[in-house]
Structures are given as structure tokens and as C-alpha cells.
Design a protein around this motif. Structure first.
Motif, mmCIF file in Angstrom:
data_model
loop_
_atom_site.group_PDB
_atom_site.id
_atom_site.type_symbol
_atom_site.label_atom_id
_atom_site.label_comp_id
_atom_site.label_asym_id
_atom_site.label_seq_id
_atom_site.Cartn_x
_atom_site.Cartn_y
_atom_site.Cartn_z
ATOM 1 N N PRO A 1 -0.482 -0.395 -1.630
ATOM 2 C CA PRO A 1 0.068 -0.445 -0.265
ATOM 3 C C PRO A 1 0.340 0.929 0.351
ATOM 4 O O PRO A 1 0.534 1.023 1.574
ATOM 5 C CB PRO A 1 1.393 -1.213 -0.456
ATOM 6 C CG PRO A 1 1.255 -1.933 -1.755
ATOM 7 C CD PRO A 1 0.419 -1.046 -2.603
ATOM 8 N N GLN A 2 0.380 1.977 -0.473
ATOM 9 C CA GLN A 2 0.710 3.303 0.045
ATOM 10 C C GLN A 2 -0.534 3.980 0.628
ATOM 11 O O GLN A 2 -1.657 3.736 0.186
ATOM 12 C CB GLN A 2 1.301 4.173 -1.069
ATOM 13 C CG GLN A 2 2.473 3.542 -1.798
ATOM 14 C CD GLN A 2 3.622 3.198 -0.878
ATOM 15 O OE1 GLN A 2 3.843 3.877 0.128
ATOM 16 N NE2 GLN A 2 4.359 2.145 -1.219
ATOM 17 N N ARG A 3 -0.302 4.868 1.573
ATOM 18 C CA ARG A 3 -1.408 5.579 2.205
ATOM 19 C C ARG A 3 -1.920 6.677 1.279
ATOM 20 O O ARG A 3 -1.173 7.561 0.865
ATOM 21 C CB ARG A 3 -0.945 6.192 3.523
ATOM 22 C CG ARG A 3 -2.071 6.901 4.287
ATOM 23 C CD ARG A 3 -1.552 7.490 5.589
ATOM 24 N NE ARG A 3 -2.604 8.218 6.276
ATOM 25 C CZ ARG A 3 -2.419 8.927 7.377
ATOM 26 N NH1 ARG A 3 -1.211 8.979 7.924
ATOM 27 N NH2 ARG A 3 -3.422 9.569 7.948
ATOM 28 N N TYR B 1 0.259 0.943 -6.368
ATOM 29 C CA TYR B 1 0.193 1.973 -5.338
ATOM 30 C C TYR B 1 -0.749 1.619 -4.184
ATOM 31 O O TYR B 1 -0.853 2.381 -3.221
ATOM 32 C CB TYR B 1 -0.249 3.303 -5.950
ATOM 33 C CG TYR B 1 0.777 3.914 -6.876
ATOM 34 C CD1 TYR B 1 2.093 4.082 -6.460
ATOM 35 C CD2 TYR B 1 0.437 4.324 -8.159
ATOM 36 C CE1 TYR B 1 3.038 4.633 -7.304
ATOM 37 C CE2 TYR B 1 1.374 4.891 -9.006
ATOM 38 C CZ TYR B 1 2.680 5.039 -8.571
ATOM 39 O OH TYR B 1 3.617 5.598 -9.407
ATOM 40 N N ASP C 1 -2.804 -1.534 -8.402
ATOM 41 C CA ASP C 1 -2.226 -2.536 -7.505
ATOM 42 C C ASP C 1 -0.862 -2.083 -6.985
ATOM 43 O O ASP C 1 -0.508 -2.343 -5.836
ATOM 44 C CB ASP C 1 -2.093 -3.883 -8.220
ATOM 45 C CG ASP C 1 -3.441 -4.428 -8.669
ATOM 46 O OD1 ASP C 1 -4.455 -4.075 -8.036
ATOM 47 O OD2 ASP C 1 -3.478 -5.190 -9.654
#
Length: 350
Positions: free
Chosen positions: A152-154, A150, A148
């Protein structure tokens, strides 16, 4: 009669962008737990405020400042806090056992850390293989995953042949051994590349890593603290994350790599064997002795054979119940201290 609501102070303050994600996620879980009052650390509140439980994380972190006089001041304040906890018959001291052994510090700091450890009424272990001494009370609350955190990261696609390692660069993490093994492995597999990311603890370590890497092909260095986006990029581009530590017990880097769907190569020990049995042995590859080029190549070949969309089983490491589990630990610690206080009062009563 219902249990009273416990006031619990943590040894960490308001999380910052550079705070260990474990602490930030724990802070969120405790803030959402309705059965406790979650208090973040400040020196004034810790030394003079009212709380029922004090929860230590890495107490050695309270002993170091940016200058010698700040370090001295922090040592004095930590010693005063330890005295308060030792003299109190009401405050329960809880400690999460992040490391088995005490850190390498001077004699005065070591005595203070030993004193804090002796004051601990209850221990939380985050690894089933963490030992507790005879008579020590504690419970297991597994280290939660980072999926959860990480999310939001690409996430990047894997790069064929890419090996990666990340985290603070310290002597015991053996980046020198990894570079030596990579030098051997890259002679056999010319397509291999290596990316190293993390802040060295000393300029000497940084200079040594640069010198060793400068003699090798396809090695990229980022010798600085990695943002979440940079860490996710490094890890997800790797087909294998290599952590050639001399000693490993609780490693956030291992769980970060696994949370990002990347297998790890780590030294063989009981903790890592237990983790492999939990998440799948194809995700936790192990080596014996010192890492060498042949082992590195074999591990990379095994890792690169995993399907790109495969994920390890981290179902035992959800954060949903972390707040309640910690609240139960605090309640047990408080009960232990209350029982001691009652025995003391009975002895003092004529």
C-alpha cells in the motif's frame, strides 16, 4: 477420532502500529487458521487461563518495563508464568528461535531465560541454518516476505548513488563502521549519498552517529522510529541497502529490502550465503572482514547495474501456508507433551 482443536496462546498481544510486521502478519495468518483457537497474550489469561500451547517470541521482551519497578514486576510475572509451564503436564511450550544466543542481561534474567528455553518442547526456526542442539525437536517455517505488507505504500524511483540503511540503531549493527566506509567511498565516488533511518537505543549512540555524520557530505539522518511509509521511501530511493552488522542471522531488514526490490550488502556468513543461493546472488552482496570504502563502491556499482524493474525470487517465503505450518508445529509439540504425561502416569501407577 479427529484431533481436538488446540487453544494456542502467543506471547504477543494485539498488534499495534509499531509492532514488528513479522508478528502482525503471523497474527493474521494464525487468526485465519481454522484448526486452532488463536489467543493473544494477556497476563491474566497467560497465568490463569486455559490453553494447550504457549508460543514464545523473544521472551526477553517480557522482562523490561519503562521504569525499574515495572521491570521488576514484569520479571516476577514472567517467572510465575515459567513456573506454571514447568509444573503443567498439559501445556506445550513452543519457541520461535529468532536469535541464536541469549541477549546480554543480568544473571537473574539469564537464569529465567535459560529456564524458559529448557521448558521448550518444540522449536520453530525461520532460517535453515539455525542450529538445533542434540535432542531438540523442531521444524523450519521460513520468515515470510514483506511484499504484501508494503504494497500500500508509495514506492519511489531509485536515486543515482544513493545508499541506505534502516532499522533500530544498536551497537552490533555497526553504523559507525558504515559511516567510516562511506567516508572512504565518497572520496572515490563523489556522487554517492547516504541516508540512515532508525531509532538509536541510547542517547550516546545517537550522539555518536550525529558526530560522525556531521563531518561527511551528503549524509541524511532520521534518528527516530520509521513509519512504513518512511521506511519504504528510504529503501526504494536507495540503489543499495547496506547492513554492516557485526553479527547477522535472522534479519527482518534484509527481507524488507529484498521485498522492496533493493539489493543488500551484508557480512558473509552461512545464513547469508544460503539466502543468496535462494533469491539470487546479485541481490545479496557480501563482504569479508570489516566493511571498507572499496568494498562499498564495488557493491554499489554492481547493485546500480540491476534493471529498475528486477525483483528477487521470494517464492519460498509466501505467507499463504504459514498458519497451517504453525498449526502442524503446535500439534507436534502437544503430542510430545501428551506422550511425556502418559509416561509419567505409568511410572506413578502401582
Amino acid at each position: 477420532m479427529p484431533d481436538r482443536r488446540l487453544r494456542v496462546m502467543q506471547s504477543f498481544g494485539v498488534p499495534r502500529s509499531t509492532t514488528n510486521p513479522y508478528i502482525t502478519m503471523l497474527d493474521e495468518a494464525l487468526a485465519a487458521e481454522p484448526s486452532i483457537d488463536h489467543l493473544r497474550f494477556s497476563w491474566g489469561a497467560a497465568l490463569r487461563g486455559r490453553y494447550d500451547v504457549f508460543h514464545w517470541h523473544w521472551p526477553e521482551g517480557k522482562l523490561h518495563g519503562s521504569t525499574w519497578w515495572k521491570s521488576t514486576g514484569k520479571f516476577v510475572l514472567t517467572a510465575l508464568l515459567s513456573v506454571r509451564h514447568r509444573l503443567s503436564r498439559r501445556i506445550a511450550v513452543v519457541r520461535t528461535v529468532h536469535n541464536i544466543a541469549l541477549p546480554e542481561v543480568n544473571a537473574a534474567r539469564r537464569r529465567l531465560l535459560v529456564s524458559i528455553d529448557r521448558q521448550t518442547a518444540f522449536r520453530i526456526i525461520i532460517n535453515a541454518t539455525t542450529p538445533l542442539s542434540a535432542g531438540q525437536r523442531g521444524t523450519l517455517i521460513p520468515h515470510g516476505h514483506y511484499r504484501d505488507w508494503y504494497a500500500p505504500q508509495r514506492h519511489q524511483p531509485r536515486i543515482a548513488g544513493r545508499l541506505g540503511t534502516f532499522g533500530g540503531i544498536r551497537r552490533y549493527k555497526s553504523v559507525d563502521v558504515l559511516l567510516q566506509a562511506y567516508a572512504q567511498a565518497s572520496l572515490e565516488e563523489r556522487t554517492l549519498s547516504l541516508r540512515i533511518g532508525g531509532k538509536p537505543t541510547t542517547p550516546a549512540i545517537a550522539d555518536d552517529v550525529r558526530r560522525r555524520a556531521g563531518a561527511l557530505r551528503n549524509v541524511e539522518l532520521t534518528l527516530a522510529f520509521l513509519s512504513d511509509a518512511e521506511l519504504v521511501e528510504l529503501a526504494t530511493q536507495s540503489e543499495l541497502v547496506v547492513l554492516a552488522y557485526r553479527f547477522m542471522h535472522n534479519s527482518g531488514s534484509v527481507l524488507a529490502a529484498l521485498s522492496l526490490g533493493r539489493p543488500v550488502l551484508v557480512p558473509r556468513n552461512v545464513a547469508n550465503e544460503t539466502l543468496a543461493a535462494e533469491v539470487g546472488d546479485e541481490w545479496v552482496l557480501m563482504y569479508d572482514g570489516e566493511l571498507d570504502g572499496r568494498t562499498l563502491v564495488e557493491a554499489w556499482r554492481a547493485a546500480s547495474a540491476l534493471p529498475s524493474d528486477a525483483m528477487p525470487d521470494l517464492s519460498r517465503r509466501e505467507w499463504a501456508d504459514a498458519g497451517a505450518a504453525h498449526a502442524a508445529a503446535y500439534r507436534e509439540a502437544s503430542d510430545i507433551v501428551d506422550a511425556r504425561a502418559r509416561r509419567y502416569r505409568r511410572r506413578r501407577t502401582p
